[in-house]
Design a protein around this motif. Structure first.
Motif, PDB file in Angstrom:
ATOM      1  N   VAL A   1       0.888  -1.212  -0.034  1.00 29.65           N
ATOM      2  CA  VAL A   1       0.010  -0.077   0.021  1.00 29.65           C
ATOM      3  C   VAL A   1       0.859   1.124   0.026  1.00 29.65           C
ATOM      4  N   ASP A   2       1.792   1.476   1.041  1.00 31.95           N
ATOM      5  CA  ASP A   2       2.973   2.410   0.762  1.00 31.95           C
ATOM      6  C   ASP A   2       4.136   1.665   1.502  1.00 31.95           C
ATOM      7  N   GLY A   3       5.119   1.653   0.536  1.00 32.02           N
ATOM      8  CA  GLY A   3       6.518   0.879   1.137  1.00 32.02           C
ATOM      9  C   GLY A   3       7.476   2.175   0.967  1.00 32.02           C
ATOM     10  N   ASP A   4       7.077   3.411   0.850  1.00 34.81           N
ATOM     11  CA  ASP A   4       7.904   4.656   0.619  1.00 34.81           C
ATOM     12  C   ASP A   4       7.808   5.634   1.678  1.00 34.81           C
ATOM     13  N   ALA A   5       7.070   5.298   2.507  1.00 33.29           N
ATOM     14  CA  ALA A   5       6.914   6.292   3.700  1.00 33.29           C
ATOM     15  C   ALA A   5       8.075   6.478   4.840  1.00 33.29           C
ATOM     16  N   ALA A   6       9.192   6.708   4.238  1.00 37.34           N
ATOM     17  CA  ALA A   6      10.406   6.784   5.144  1.00 37.34           C
ATOM     18  C   ALA A   6      10.341   7.736   6.095  1.00 37.34           C
ATOM     19  N   GLU A   7       9.538   9.046   5.872  1.00 37.91           N
ATOM     20  CA  GLU A   7       9.471   9.865   6.692  1.00 37.91           C
ATOM     21  C   GLU A   7       8.755   9.930   7.809  1.00 37.91           C
ATOM     22  N   ASP A   8       7.685   9.155   7.647  1.00 36.79           N
ATOM     23  CA  ASP A   8       6.879   8.599   8.595  1.00 36.79           C
ATOM     24  C   ASP A   8       7.233   7.405   9.381  1.00 36.79           C
ATOM     25  N   ASN A   9       8.113   6.687   8.900  1.00 29.16           N
ATOM     26  CA  ASN A   9       8.613   5.325   9.516  1.00 29.16           C
ATOM     27  C   ASN A   9       7.215   4.314   9.449  1.00 29.16           C
ATOM     28  N   VAL A  10       6.644   4.374   8.496  1.00 29.57           N
ATOM     29  CA  VAL A  10       5.612   3.601   8.159  1.00 29.57           C
ATOM     30  C   VAL A  10       5.622   2.555   6.954  1.00 29.57           C
ATOM     31  N   PHE A  11       5.042   1.552   7.357  1.00 30.74           N
ATOM     32  CA  PHE A  11       5.061   0.409   6.469  1.00 30.74           C
ATOM     33  C   PHE A  11       3.766  -0.141   6.197  1.00 30.74           C
ATOM     34  N   ALA A  12       3.095  -0.090   5.057  1.00 26.75           N
ATOM     35  CA  ALA A  12       1.658  -0.607   4.936  1.00 26.75           C
ATOM     36  C   ALA A  12       1.526  -1.286   3.776  1.00 26.75           C
ATOM     37  N   PHE A  13       0.901  -2.536   4.125  1.00 22.36           N
ATOM     38  CA  PHE A  13       0.755  -3.575   2.907  1.00 22.36           C
ATOM     39  C   PHE A  13      -0.395  -4.352   3.088  1.00 22.36           C
ATOM     40  N   LEU A  14      -0.827  -4.992   2.079  1.00 24.63           N
ATOM     41  CA  LEU A  14      -2.086  -5.909   1.990  1.00 24.63           C
ATOM     42  C   LEU A  14      -1.572  -7.436   1.743  1.00 24.63           C
ATOM     43  N   ARG A  15      -2.106  -8.350   2.514  1.00 20.61           N
ATOM     44  CA  ARG A  15      -2.108  -9.778   2.475  1.00 20.61           C
ATOM     45  C   ARG A  15      -3.279 -10.287   1.814  1.00 20.61           C
ATOM     46  N   PHE A  16      -3.066 -11.297   0.900  1.00 18.83           N
ATOM     47  CA  PHE A  16      -4.462 -11.803   0.334  1.00 18.83           C
ATOM     48  C   PHE A  16      -4.508 -13.413   0.466  1.00 18.83           C
ATOM     49  N   ALA A  17      -5.840 -13.902   0.977  1.00 18.98           N
ATOM     50  CA  ALA A  17      -5.957 -15.254   1.348  1.00 18.98           C
ATOM     51  C   ALA A  17      -6.032 -15.755  -0.294  1.00 18.98           C
TER      52      ALA A  17
END
Length: 784
Positions: A685-701
């Motif tokens: 979802v967002d792998g580049d939010a370095a300034e925020d120290n955030v990693f967001a992704f989706l997993r799918f069954a």
């Protein structure tokens, strides 16, 4: 690879060759069958030697006699026992320290002549060789025994053929000490592979550690030596006394021993299993789902220190309940095979076929595995085929020359650990190891083998400088023999033991570690055939990231995302193992920066990230409750941190509660494990939010149902944080938040479902606005 201290203090020595106590008094006779009842008719006596046709045997050839007495004869059965001779049958026995030896059979009782040096012989006027026993009189006792040298070999031709071919997949059934009935007599068959030996004798309690009277016979070109010893049964201690090519002697533990003395004692123990398995339900269903498509959450345990002082059976009372309560699917044991130095944690093995006797018998270990299976928990075991220690009573130069190790000393010496590497190019050595892998899975119902130090096996130049290694036949650095061994081991284990998984600890970018052996990769090698591989790169990169101060993490953002570049090149396990919490590396919570609250919060956030990242997960004991100290094998985890009387007990219990919930949610959410090895099961979802120290992704069954994962590694609250989500899902509910109060967090949670808005964001048709808690991981799923 595991950092290993040098092998420990010198082991206790067994009595050396020729040792006899000042007062020799044999133990009670061990009859191979019950004595005749009192009503049986007396056995008639043969007249004394020299009368009525009984005469001395001809003298042995001086060379044959000398080799027999010094344990250097390849065929003692040709000299000892009973054999047809001109004028009758010659009987010869070798019974050191005996005063007389008498042959007893139906209608026969004849005293043999003393030939000196413990040899007794006579020619009796018999037409055939009877079933006989020996009545041996010592200075202070008399005992009746079966003669070991009247028996045919107890090892079959098929066994010898398979050993010679290096294809005996149940080698433990052929070599070692095997209690059995042979030619109607109970005893133990001793067999050992020692092709360079001039002779081999078996020694033990049953002969007061003097092997003079028990030389073994060579069974030809296979290099196997054999002797059936009547009357010897379970629980007897033994070793092999080997006459080296130079004529010197060495006392060796049995490489195939299925049971050993507890260290520092080093003798082997005759063993037969009596355990009755009760895990039939587990064994029937363990292979129903491929492991890479199933939940796989591992609790790594060093058995001697998990709760110090517990035996295998006491562990069976406590470990399954603890692991089951926390929701792990498997346990992984640091090596349980016998090892002389406890400080090696089991990674310097001398008894490859014996569970360590420190905690009990082999049947006791089976009882533990059985108990775990009946609790629904799989058992993985660390297996160490890369090297072995140099202890002089074990494998090193076993029969006087390099045997299990390569002939080239430079090639044999492991440069890191002071040990010896196996000679993977020798068929018998490869057979020893392949059969050993099968042995643990078949005999002990082990569900998986985590193979240690695979990289050190694969590369000829591993930890070696130029000039310290020789290229392979193609001029490369790959160890072709090790490649062939690993392929054979994996193929054999998967064929013979359905449902078992093999796992490689391999720290390089070797291509095809988890590729099937019949498929060739870009490097020209077939796959190694492992089921899973430890992702050492992910482990080092992610720990490097979380160890940084939050203000500096933006400069290391790529260390957390890089694993997704290669995540589907192999089938991965994400390990936080014992190696990462010893030798000054600090425990997991102590790696984190900041005050105690921030350390625990980052610890929890990292575990949430780890459990949701593609790949299976493994956590070493003590890290499930944020132990602050490094692990020590001498005292194990700091269980006192969970004691209600400890002021900060809630801090640690909260982390353990989180681990329990992580495992519970993990099992409930197929998105986290069904497509671990399928790129379609993951999307940033967002792998580049370095300034925020955030990693967001989706997993799918497999059915497409999503799970949104957001990890936030800054110590601030971020309200209104917008993230893109798939369309068609109106509400998202929080199913895990590592900042929850019950885990020791600050309680910044989403108690109500979050509404998706039709706002296009980050390339997705809808988006949600979240309040990101500080130093926390949040999981959200479609509201039910």
């Amino acid at each position: 690879m595991t950092a290993r201290p040098p092998s420990g203090p010198p082991p206790r020595r067994d009595p050396g060759p020729g040792h006899i106590p000042a007062t020799f008094l044999p133990g009670p006779a061990r009859p191979a069958h019950p004595p005749a009842p009192p009503s049986a008719p007396a056995v008639p006596a043969v007249p004394a030697p020299g009368r009525h046709g009984v005469r001395p045997a001809g003298p042995l050839d001086p060379g044959e006699r000398e080799r027999l007495l010094r344990g250097a004869h390849h065929d003692p059965h040709a000299l000892l026992g009973a054999h047809h001779a001109p004028g009758g049958v010659v009987f010869r026995a070798l019974r050191p320290f005996a005063k007389s030896v008498t042959v007893c059979a139906k209608g026969l009782r004849a005293e043999l002549l003393d030939e000196g040096d413990g040899l007794f012989a006579a020619v009796l006027p018999l037409a055939g060789i009877p079933a006989y026993r020996l009545l041996v009189r010592y200075a202070e006792a008399e005992t009746e025994i079966e003669d070991p040298y009247r028996f045919l070999p107890a090892l079959g031709e098929l066994d010898l053929h398979l050993i010679g071919e290096g294809r005996h997949e149940e080698l433990w059934q052929a070599l070692g000490a095997r209690p059995m009935e042979h030619q109607g007599v109970h005893g133990t068959r001793f067999t050992v592979w020692a092709p360079n030996a001039q002779g081999v004798r078996v020694v033990g309690d049953f002969n007061l550690w003097d092997g003079t009277g028990h030389p073994m016979r060579s069974l030809g070109a296979t290099g196997v030596w054999e002797l059936f010893v009547p009357g010897v049964g379970e629980g007897e201690l033994y070793k092999f006394q080997i006459t080296r090519p130079d004529g010197s002697h060495t006392m060796r533990a049995d490489p195939m021993a299925r049971r050993t003395e507890a260290p520092p004692a080093t003798a082997s123990v005759v063993h037969r299993s009596h355990h009755v398995w009760r895990d039939q339900e587990w064994m029937a269903r363990r292979g129903e789902r491929p492991v890479h498509q199933a939940p796989f959450s591992v609790y790594e345990v060093h058995l001697p220190s998990w709760r110090p002082g517990l035996s295998y059976r006491r562990l069976a009372e406590q470990l399954p309940a603890y692991v089951s309560d926390l929701g792990f699917t498997h346990v992984e044991f640091l090596p349980v095979a016998e090892h002389p130095f406890g400080g090696s944690w089991g990674y310097q093995i001398t008894g490859f076929y014996a569970p360590t006797a420190r905690l009990g018998t082999p049947d006791d270990f089976k009882y533990l595995v059985d108990a775990l299976h009946r609790a629904g928990i799989g058992v993985i075991m660390d297996w160490v085929p890369a090297h072995f220690p140099r202890d002089e009573w074990a494998l090193a130069e076993f029969d006087g020359r390099p045997l299990y190790e390569p002939q080239d000393p430079q090639r044999a010496a492991h440069p890191d650990w002071g040990t010896l590497e196996f000679d993977f190019g020798r068929t018998e050595v490869r057979n020893f190891l392949v059969a050993n892998a099968v042995y643990w899975c078949q005999e002990f119902h082990i569900d998986g083998l985590r193979v240690d130090a695979v990289a050190s096996m694969l590369y000829l130049d591993y930890s070696r400088q130029p000039g310290q290694w020789t290229p392979n036949a193609h001029g490369g650095r790959e160890n072709l023999d090790a490649v062939a061994f690993l392929q054979e081991m994996n193929a054999t284990v998967y064929r013979r033991c359905p449902g078992v998984v093999t796992i490689a600890e391999e720290s390089t970018a070797w291509d095809g570690v988890t590729r099937p052996t019949h498929l060739t990769g870009p490097g020209g090698f077939g796959g190694l055939g492992f089921g899973l591989k430890w992702n050492m790169g992910w482990m080092h990169d992610s720990l490097e990231y979380v160890s940084k101060e939050p203000v500096h993490r933006k400069y290391h953002h790529g260390e957390m995302t890089f694993a997704m570049v290669y995540a589907y090149s192999e089938n991965y396990v994400l390990p936080i193992s014992h190696d990462e919490v010893v030798h000054g590396k600090r425990s997991l919570v102590s790696k984190m920066p900041g005050d105690w609250w921030q350390r625990r919060a980052t610890h929890r956030a990292f575990l949430g990230f780890m459990w949701s990242h593609p790949g299976k997960q493994l956590l070493f004991m003590g890290q499930e409750f944020a132990q602050g100290a490094e692990w020590s094998e001498s005292h194990g985890p700091d269980w006192w941190l969970l004691d209600p009387s400890y002021a900060a007990e809630a801090d640690h219990r909260g982390v353990r509660d989180l681990v329990r919930d992580l495992n519970t949610r993990y099992r409930e959410l197929p998105a986290l494990w069904e497509r671990d090895t399928d790129p379609a099961g993951f999307s940033w979802v967002d792998g580049d939010a370095a300034e925020d120290n955030v990693f967001a992704f989706l997993r799918f069954a497999a059915d497409g149902s999503p799970l949104l994962v957001v990890s936030h590694f800054s110590p601030v609250v971020r309200p209104g944080y917008r993230l893109g989500v798939p369309g068609g899902i109106p509400l998202w509910e929080e199913c895990l938040n590592t900042d929850a109060l019950r885990y020791g967090g600050g309680g910044v949670i989403h108690p109500d479902p979050v509404k998706a808005e039709p706002v296009h964001h980050q390339g997705r048709p809808a988006s949600v606005q979240l309040t990101l808690p500080p130093l926390a991981t949040v999981w959200l799923r479609p509201a039910r």
